[in-house]
Design a protein around this motif. Structure first.
Motif, PDB file in Angstrom:
ATOM      1  N   ASP A  59      37.283  49.072  35.387  1.00 12.10           N
ATOM      2  CA  ASP A  59      37.126  48.886  33.942  1.00 12.10           C
ATOM      3  C   ASP A  59      37.977  47.710  33.465  1.00 12.10           C
ATOM      4  O   ASP A  59      38.528  46.953  34.275  1.00 12.10           O
ATOM      5  N   ASN A  60      38.048  47.568  32.161  1.00 12.44           N
ATOM      6  CA  ASN A  60      38.736  46.417  31.559  1.00 12.44           C
ATOM      7  C   ASN A  60      40.253  46.475  31.642  1.00 12.44           C
ATOM      8  O   ASN A  60      40.924  45.479  31.348  1.00 12.44           O
ATOM      9  N   ILE A  61      40.804  47.642  32.004  1.00 11.41           N
ATOM     10  CA  ILE A  61      42.262  47.817  31.875  1.00 11.41           C
ATOM     11  C   ILE A  61      43.042  46.914  32.837  1.00 11.41           C
ATOM     12  O   ILE A  61      44.130  46.442  32.505  1.00 11.41           O
ATOM     13  N   THR A  67      39.917  42.710  26.913  1.00  9.65           N
ATOM     14  CA  THR A  67      41.028  42.333  27.803  1.00  9.65           C
ATOM     15  C   THR A  67      42.053  41.438  27.104  1.00  9.65           C
ATOM     16  O   THR A  67      43.117  41.169  27.665  1.00  9.65           O
ATOM     17  N   VAL A 107      36.563  50.194  28.891  1.00  9.65           N
ATOM     18  CA  VAL A 107      35.176  49.724  28.942  1.00  9.65           C
ATOM     19  C   VAL A 107      34.731  49.588  30.390  1.00  9.65           C
ATOM     20  O   VAL A 107      35.396  48.941  31.195  1.00  9.65           O
ATOM     21  N   GLY A 126      42.276  43.826  33.649  1.00  9.68           N
ATOM     22  CA  GLY A 126      42.366  42.519  32.986  1.00  9.68           C
ATOM     23  C   GLY A 126      43.279  42.562  31.771  1.00  9.68           C
ATOM     24  O   GLY A 126      44.062  41.628  31.535  1.00  9.68           O
ATOM     25  N   LEU A 127      43.212  43.655  31.031  1.00 13.22           N
ATOM     26  CA  LEU A 127      44.064  43.789  29.843  1.00 13.22           C
ATOM     27  C   LEU A 127      45.540  43.815  30.241  1.00 13.22           C
ATOM     28  O   LEU A 127      46.373  43.121  29.653  1.00 13.22           O
TER      29      LEU A 127
END
Lengths: 258, 258
Positions: free
Chosen positions: B242-244, A217, A148, B246-247
């Motif tokens: 992107d969100n990765i 996340t 995202v 945080g993930l």
């Protein structure tokens, strides 16, 4: 939990099939689902006949449910190689929801061995079209998740999937009205292509996708797997005047003992 | 659930240790335990340091808990062969209960990967000395259970164990007052002998045992096992906006990603 009838209902679709772990799996999943208000559990079994121990469990849990029989068509069952497991079950549940659900409601596929943090249901309850979020324990990255990015309008845009893995079955939720708008939406009988095929049949574009779980996340659902226990046969001829006769009878119903 | 303060409290003792499945396991077990009134969950971790994600989970579940650090003593950790897993944890929990519990209360050992039907807690809540009941998925018989016969006085008598397997850790519950009466009661640091050693240290005779779960004919707890997921390492250098990021940060906390 208290029920607010204005709240969209969540239909959780769980395919299942007979094996020694079936009742333990449905027990622990069903107990988690009891914590969620306005949830209706659809259990679709790959079987031609009703299974009493499932009905007993569902009644003892005491929350709203629908129990469907949805055997895999014979042609696929007898095919060699990977089978389209759970497709017949999920199709039956989709048909049921199209007939009984309200447009504001939401559907979610959750296998009986998966682990869900019930906070996920707060995330998906107001899904307008299709929500997506990470699922733990999938593939080499140990996760399936949309990628995202923020776009110029400060909304979020999904640009792809981690490792280009297909979306996992537990990684999205769909609005019932949106499902109804797509009269040809269905899940294909193609092993490994079930999720993608279903989402494609909904004709979704990236703008239709709502990223959830803190913008994808956090992991609130895991593709856990439970070790299998082979059914065994036992000799109970010595046990004529004790509890073992009754215990073994119950274990036979669970298919733990042959 | 509503709390009746006159009801005996149940202390559920769950040893745990860091691994990718820890949080999913504690999540689904903890969610089931939320359904049970007057239950206090004691999580004892095999660790020298507090683990934030456990504390976060326990706080988010919102029910009464105690979190103990109880590392395995170094000598056993470094020993070759089978280790006395969870003994240090359970000992720490027993000490805590002896200090804080009431005599009418009950303790029960439940591993984080086991599956429990919450009806079990109705069965064990009024344990006077030691309750016993079957545990599914153990050994060749796929069950560990006392063998129970009716005796002349029409009470029930336990005459042995199916297949002479030792009692499983999830197969009994103990009254706290009864534990206190046995000041030397403890669990030995002996792999495979933990349950038997503990019960022997309670000096129980067959008359002390209360058969539960419809006279030991129903399985309300299963020794399920979850497949392990190896921690992986990933290259996220491409994911700068992107969100990765945080993930992956959250997945590192879960020890799913190295």
């Amino acid at each position: 939990p208290e029920e607010d009838p204005s709240l969209p209902k969540i239909y959780v679709i769980t395919p299942t099939y007979g094996r020694p772990e079936m009742i333990p799996e449905l027990t622990r999943l069903g107990q988690s689902l009891l914590l969620v208000p306005r949830l209706h559990w659809i259990i679709a079994e790959d079987s031609y006949n009703c299974t009493d121990i499932i009905i007993d469990l569902l009644n003892s849990l005491g929350s709203p449910y629908t129990y469907l029989l949805s055997p895999m068509p014979k042609g696929y069952r007898e095919k060699k190689g990977a089978k389209p497991k759970g497709v017949s079950n999920r199709r039956a549940a989709l048909d049921w929801i199209k007939e009984h659900g309200n447009d504001q409601d939401v559907l979610y596929f959750l296998d009986d061995d998966n682990t869900v943090n019930v906070k996920l249901f707060d995330e998906i309850r107001f899904t307008k079209r299709v929500s997506m979020f990470p699922v733990g324990f999938i593939g080499d990255y140990r996760v399936s998740s949309p990628i995202v990015k923020k776009d110029k309008s400060l909304d979020f845009m999904i640009v792809g999937m981690v490792q280009k893995i297909a979306v996992d079955m537990g990684g999205f939720a769909v609005n019932v009205g949106f499902l109804r708008e797509h009269v040809n939406a269905t899940m294909p009988y193609m092993a490994g292509y079930e999720e993608d095929g279903f989402l494609k049949s909904l004709n979704i574009s990236l703008n239709d996708i709502e990223p959830k779980a803190e913008i994808c996340t956090k992991i609130l659902v895991w593709h856990t797997k439970t070790s299998k226990n082979k059914p065994t046969s036992v000799n109970i001829s010595k046990h004529t005047d004790d509890n073992i006769i009754g215990l073994v009878k119950n274990m036979k119903k669970l298919t733990v003992i042959k």
